[in-house]
Write a protein that holds these residues in place. Sequence first.
Motif, short mmCIF file in Angstrom:
data_model
loop_
_atom_site.label_atom_id
_atom_site.label_comp_id
_atom_site.label_asym_id
_atom_site.label_seq_id
_atom_site.Cartn_x
_atom_site.Cartn_y
_atom_site.Cartn_z
N ILE A 155 0.84 -1.20 0.00
CA ILE A 155 0.00 0.00 0.00
C ILE A 155 0.87 1.25 0.00
CG2 ILE A 155 -1.58 1.37 1.43
CD1 ILE A 155 -3.09 -1.14 2.07
N LYS A 156 1.97 1.23 0.73
CA LYS A 156 2.87 2.39 0.77
C LYS A 156 3.39 2.72 -0.63
CE LYS A 156 7.17 4.09 2.81
NZ LYS A 156 8.33 3.77 3.68
N GLN A 157 3.81 1.70 -1.37
CA GLN A 157 4.33 1.92 -2.72
C GLN A 157 3.23 2.41 -3.66
OE1 GLN A 157 6.01 -1.97 -3.49
NE2 GLN A 157 8.03 -1.37 -2.73
N ALA A 158 2.04 1.82 -3.55
CA ALA A 158 0.93 2.25 -4.40
C ALA A 158 0.53 3.69 -4.10
CB ALA A 158 -0.27 1.31 -4.19
N LYS A 159 0.57 4.08 -2.83
CA LYS A 159 0.25 5.47 -2.45
C LYS A 159 1.27 6.44 -3.03
CE LYS A 159 -0.92 6.67 1.72
NZ LYS A 159 -0.97 6.72 3.21
N GLU A 160 2.54 6.07 -3.03
CA GLU A 160 3.58 6.95 -3.57
C GLU A 160 3.36 7.18 -5.07
OE1 GLU A 160 7.18 4.99 -2.48
OE2 GLU A 160 7.16 5.75 -0.42
N GLN A 161 3.02 6.11 -5.79
CA GLN A 161 2.75 6.25 -7.22
C GLN A 161 1.52 7.12 -7.46
OE1 GLN A 161 2.45 2.20 -8.57
NE2 GLN A 161 4.64 1.77 -8.27
N TYR A 162 0.49 6.90 -6.66
CA TYR A 162 -0.74 7.69 -6.79
C TYR A 162 -0.45 9.17 -6.50
CZ TYR A 162 -5.35 9.57 -5.66
OH TYR A 162 -6.48 10.37 -5.61
N LYS A 163 0.28 9.45 -5.42
CA LYS A 163 0.53 10.84 -5.02
C LYS A 163 1.37 11.58 -6.06
CE LYS A 163 0.13 10.53 0.01
NZ LYS A 163 0.82 10.64 1.31
N GLU A 164 2.28 10.89 -6.71
CA GLU A 164 3.10 11.54 -7.74
C GLU A 164 2.21 12.07 -8.86
OE1 GLU A 164 6.82 10.42 -10.74
OE2 GLU A 164 6.31 9.07 -9.09
N ILE A 165 1.23 11.27 -9.28
CA ILE A 165 0.31 11.71 -10.34
C ILE A 165 -0.67 12.74 -9.78
CG2 ILE A 165 -1.44 10.93 -12.00
CD1 ILE A 165 -0.10 8.18 -11.94
N TYR A 166 -1.10 12.54 -8.53
CA TYR A 166 -2.06 13.48 -7.93
C TYR A 166 -1.48 14.89 -7.83
CZ TYR A 166 -5.07 15.79 -4.56
OH TYR A 166 -5.90 16.69 -3.95
N ASN A 167 -0.20 15.01 -7.53
CA ASN A 167 0.41 16.34 -7.42
C ASN A 167 0.31 17.10 -8.74
OD1 ASN A 167 1.10 15.96 -4.74
ND2 ASN A 167 3.14 15.16 -5.21
N ARG A 168 0.54 16.38 -9.86
CA ARG A 168 0.41 17.04 -11.17
C ARG A 168 -1.05 17.37 -11.46
NH1 ARG A 168 1.87 20.81 -14.26
NH2 ARG A 168 1.43 20.50 -16.48
N TYR A 169 -1.94 16.48 -11.08
CA TYR A 169 -3.39 16.71 -11.24
C TYR A 169 -3.81 17.97 -10.50
CZ TYR A 169 -8.37 15.95 -10.15
OH TYR A 169 -9.72 16.11 -9.97
N ASP A 170 -3.31 18.13 -9.29
CA ASP A 170 -3.66 19.29 -8.47
C ASP A 170 -3.10 20.58 -9.08
OD1 ASP A 170 -4.86 20.34 -6.05
OD2 ASP A 170 -2.83 20.69 -5.33
#
Length: 563
Positions: A155-170
């Motif tokens: 879950i930690k690794q999946a969250k890091e990948q998600y957050k990387e894309i989320y930052n650009r989305y934001d």
Amino acid sequence: MLQELSIRHFAIIDALELSFEKGLTVLTGETGAGKSIIIDALQLLTGGRGSGEFVRHGEKKAEIEGMFTLHDHHPCFDVCREFGIEAEEGAVILRREISAAGKSVCRVNGKMVTLAILREIGARLLDIHGQHEHQELMNAGSHLRLLDDFGGLPIKQAKEQYKEIYNRYDQLHTEIRRLSENEQNLAHRLDLIQFQFNEIEKAELKRGEEEKLESERQQLANFEKLFAALSEAYSTLSGEGKALDWLGLSVNGLEAAAGINKEFKPLHDAAANSFYVLEDTVRDLSSALDTLEFNPARLNEIESRLNEINQLKRKYGATIDDILQYEEKIAQEMDQLTHRETHISRLQKELAEVEAALTLEGKKLSKLRRASAKQLEEAIHRELKELYMEKTVFHVHFHSESGQFKKEGMDQVEFYMTTNPGEPLKPLVKIASGGEMSRVMLAMKTIFSKHQGVTSIIFDEVDTGVSGRVAQAIGEKIYKIAVHSQVLCISHLPQVAAMADTHLYIQKSHDSKRTNTIVTPLNDEEKAAEIGRMISGVEMTDLTKKHAKELLALSAKIKHSAV
């Protein structure tokens, strides 16, 4: 772990120094002896609310200090570094002082900090769990993080990948929102930055210009002093009977000596080199004096230019580099506002691509969380069964909305539970309190204490309202938590006290008409006597002593099997 605790002039405690060990430490004593006062002190030490009422009568201030020993990668060190607090040798020292007037002073490793910072650091060191204080387990906002901690590395690794894309989305959302603002506001903004750009461009600033102007101004403003100093240096060195002339005579004498004896040749060479260097210096001084001139008009030009630069610095940046960077920034913004529709179209296209990627990562993360939730439910049910709550149902409830992206993912999570068959599941924060709630909390702590990284867990009379086999189960459960974290437990149950690795007895003493709290570590015989008192009350019989020793022997077997 909490290794040392010092309390001075706090409530009925005059001065108390305590050392704690790993494992389970149980604190027992008569009601009102001061057990909960020690917990109150620890709450204040880790950022709890304080007041002058805590200060012992007749004293100016209360002082509480605690030393925590931590492993090298403990999350507390990251928080300390964030706030510029030095933390070395695997230890953190917290200190709190409260004056009789209610003023508070907080320190971490000797550095003064705000109460908010102390609270943030303290939250990673102590988790105080009281009968009516369930902290993050009773806070629905923390349930998602607890589930993620339980899920571990995947879950930690999946969250890091998600957050990387989320930052650009934001970032894209912010840009589109800014470019889609009220047209009149955007027109005003464009007029403003156009004016600023023209003002900076007109000034024709150059990097390093200010330093050169300051140096030239310094020279012109001190022309007379500079000219006098250079003239004195020149006249001292050059001319008949001056330094250079005398050095030339010295060189000639050493040349004659070297012709007679070669041993003097190094002296001649050194003197000759000095003569040539000094001769160059005299030549340079002469040239500088010839070119040096006082120009009042140039000085006025420099003053005017520096004033212009200072005016721009007040508006756009502390240095010329800052001003030029600001010019580049507003030039880009002008281009965006001038060609707003084109930029919005490009950003929306990119946003659609990012949303698609974010949805994929969000679903991947959600899938992992749901699988982890099933494992968590099973683990909690096993723990509850051992606490004689086999009919209790625990459920991780997901509130997920498609396309609702948040920093932590697409999921909202809350723990639900029902303790009675046939009753509907309800949020954990709404279930019954008392002995039932104590068991639920212990079951959850047993699971989460392995994942939270909290240094010490404190249970303040969480065993209230239980007895018999349930009390024995609670004692075993608390000990099980102590295998992974240091646990301090205030208890009135002999079954819990018998599980202690360290047993501290708390009592009041009266001296000079003042009351004080004393803490005494118990040896094996004293521990048996105290457990006997907890079983029977005031009167101690042979049968009570026998029951106490049997309980200790049983607990020793349970502890041995738990290791």
